[in-house]
Design an enzyme around this catalytic site. Structure first.
Site, short mmCIF file in Angstrom:
data_model
loop_
_atom_site.label_atom_id
_atom_site.label_comp_id
_atom_site.label_asym_id
_atom_site.label_seq_id
_atom_site.Cartn_x
_atom_site.Cartn_y
_atom_site.Cartn_z
N ASP A 220 4.03 -1.21 -7.47
CA ASP A 220 5.28 -1.83 -7.05
C ASP A 220 5.80 -1.04 -5.84
OD1 ASP A 220 7.93 -3.12 -7.08
OD2 ASP A 220 7.33 -3.84 -9.06
N HIS A 243 4.13 -1.85 -2.85
CA HIS A 243 4.94 -2.89 -2.19
C HIS A 243 5.77 -2.34 -1.05
CE1 HIS A 243 4.71 -5.65 -6.02
NE2 HIS A 243 3.54 -5.28 -5.56
#
Ligand SMILES: *[C@@H]1O[C@H](CO)[C@@H](O)[C@H](O)[C@H]1NC(C)=O
Ligand SMILES: *[C@@H]1O[C@H](CO)[C@@H](O)[C@H](O)[C@H]1NC(C)=O
Ligand SMILES: *[C@@H]1O[C@H](CO)[C@@H](O)[C@H](O)[C@H]1NC(C)=O
Ligand SMILES: *[C@@H]1O[C@H](CO)[C@@H](O)[C@H](O)[C@H]1NC(C)=O
Length: 395
Positions: A220, A243
């Site tokens: 993430d 991310h």
């Protein structure tokens, strides 16, 4: 006279000095003296807790030693306030969480709170999250989620975290909240790119945090910032898979505090979904983010290298149409170069209700498939300095 220069005339003084020497002798509390087995099977949490209590209550300088080896521990809370500065020495030690989620009842595996002048040196914290990522429960980024984060620092002040590693957390790796004036040096965060919700660091409601030389691979955001993040300096961080670096999402909850003063320098992103991103919800609660600067960033094959997204609405979890009420101001992107994995390398989608103020781009060179990438903007009117690839839209 003895070696402390004592004689009868100075006896009282000497007694005082010798007492001082005795009480100031650094206390090192080894968790093995508290019954830690270090076999990787026995729950050594109670031994760690007992050693912590002694170290924390001990006259400074005081420390807890986790000798090299592998330890298993259930959830623990290492709480202050302590008598003075305290250190946790964990060089060469690996601490593992049990893999089973059922063995946790709270949102944290290792919770350290209410300590001033803490130093942690070394240590690998292995959340053993592989089973948890596979379950469908709790896969949005709700902070109320009861899947435990690896390490939660709450009300920690004036502290240093050095040479630490977090791997395979069940949820976020490291959360830093309500903690001022702290520093991380040489941090390693590691989880597979397909692990779920494993933000590397999540920072919120704090003033003063420096992170130098962080190497982050996760599923993430590499580093995410919630509301109230102030004066955060990040240099020499790498990110990927992951991310990217993300401010927000902001504007979801009432009474969010402003984000102010976030500085990224000398970072490298590789194969990430985003590079540097600021996001807020449409039709949102009021909020603000200002003084956010990204400089000297290398992008290698990044899907959205530069992104302001004030229409952030994953899974249609909001009303689109109404603009975000989060005001962005004084944001800069300088010396950002490398490759984009999509054609649109720069996207500045600001709020139609509160356009971005003073967004600046300089020395951008982002290519796509060997040619120039493109840019898109709305409600931003960026100030552009020097030639940039792609040419930056001025809307
Ligand atoms: C963080 O770095 C900034 C800029 O180099 C410096 O002014 C500040 O004192 C540092 N803060 C901490 C907590 O180390
Ligand atoms: C960034 O990198 C440049 C060139 O390698 C170096 O001169 C500079 O000191 C670095 N800055 C930081 C904040 O690490
Ligand atoms: C933006 O920067 C300018 C110039 O430094 C300053 O006057 C202004 O207050 C800043 N705006 C915000 C919202 O911080
Ligand atoms: C941008 O980068 C490409 C590829 O590295 C290079 O060929 C080109 O000269 C650069 N352009 C500018 C304006 O710096």
């Amino acid at each position: 006279m003895d070696k402390y220069g004592c004689n009868i005339r100075r006896a009282v003084w000497c007694l005082f000095v010798m007492t001082l020497i005795a009480t100031n002798h650094a206390a090192v509390v080894d968790i093995k003296t508290k019954g830690a087995k270090g076999d990787g099977i026995t729950d050594d949490g109670p031994a760690i807790l007992s050693a912590w209590k002694d170290a924390c209550a001990g006259a400074p300088p005081s420390s807890m030693l986790i000798p090299p080896g592998t330890y298993l521990s259930l959830a623990i809370v290492l709480a202050g306030p302590c008598k003075g500065p305290v250190e946790i020495i964990a060089k060469g030690a690996t601490i593992k969480a049990p893999p089973e989620l059922a063995k946790f009842t709270k949102d944290t595996w290792i919770n350290i709170n209410s300590v001033d002048k803490l130093t942690i040196t070394g240590g690998t914290f292995d959340g053993q999250g592989q089973q948890t990522w596979q379950s469908a429960k709790c896969q949005d980024t709700q902070m109320s989620c009861q899947i435990p984060v690896n390490l939660r620092l709450y009300k920690i002040k004036n502290s240093v975290f050095r040479d630490m590693t977090s791997i395979n957390s069940k949820n976020f790796h490291i959360v830093v909240l309500a903690s001022d004036n702290n520093r991380f040096e040489n941090l390693v965060i590691d989880a597979p790119g397909n692990s779920v919700n494993t933000d590397g660091m999540h920072i919120a409601k704090l003033n003063g945090l420096n992170i130098s030389n962080a190497n982050i691979r996760t599923g993430d955001d590499c580093i995410s910032f919630g509301d109230g993040s102030k004066n955060v300096y990040i240099d020499r961080a790498t990110c990927g898979p992951g991310h990217g670096f993300g401010i927000g999402s902001l504007g979801k909850y009432p009474n969010e505090e402003p984000v102010q003063g976030i500085f990224f320098r000398n970072c490298t992103m590789t194969g990430t979904t985003n590079g540097v991103r600021i996001k807020s919800w449409p039709d949102s609660m009021p909020g603000a983010a200002s003084d956010i600067h990204f400089e000297d960033i290398i992008m290698n094959n990044v899907l959205n290298p530069i992104l302001i997204d004030q229409e952030y609405c994953p899974n249609n979890a909001c009303k689109k149409g109404a603009p975000s009420k989060v005001k962005l101001a004084n944001v800069s992107f300088k010396r950002i170069r490398g490759t984009s994995a999509t054609k649109v390398a720069v996207k500045l989608a600001c709020s139609a209700g509160l356009p971005c103020e003073n967004v600046e781009l300089a020395d951008i060179n982002l290519t796509f498939n060997g040619g120039p990438a493109t840019s898109e903007c709305s409600n931003s009117k960026p100030k552009v300095t020097g030639p940039t690839v792609p040419a930056i839209c001025r809307a």
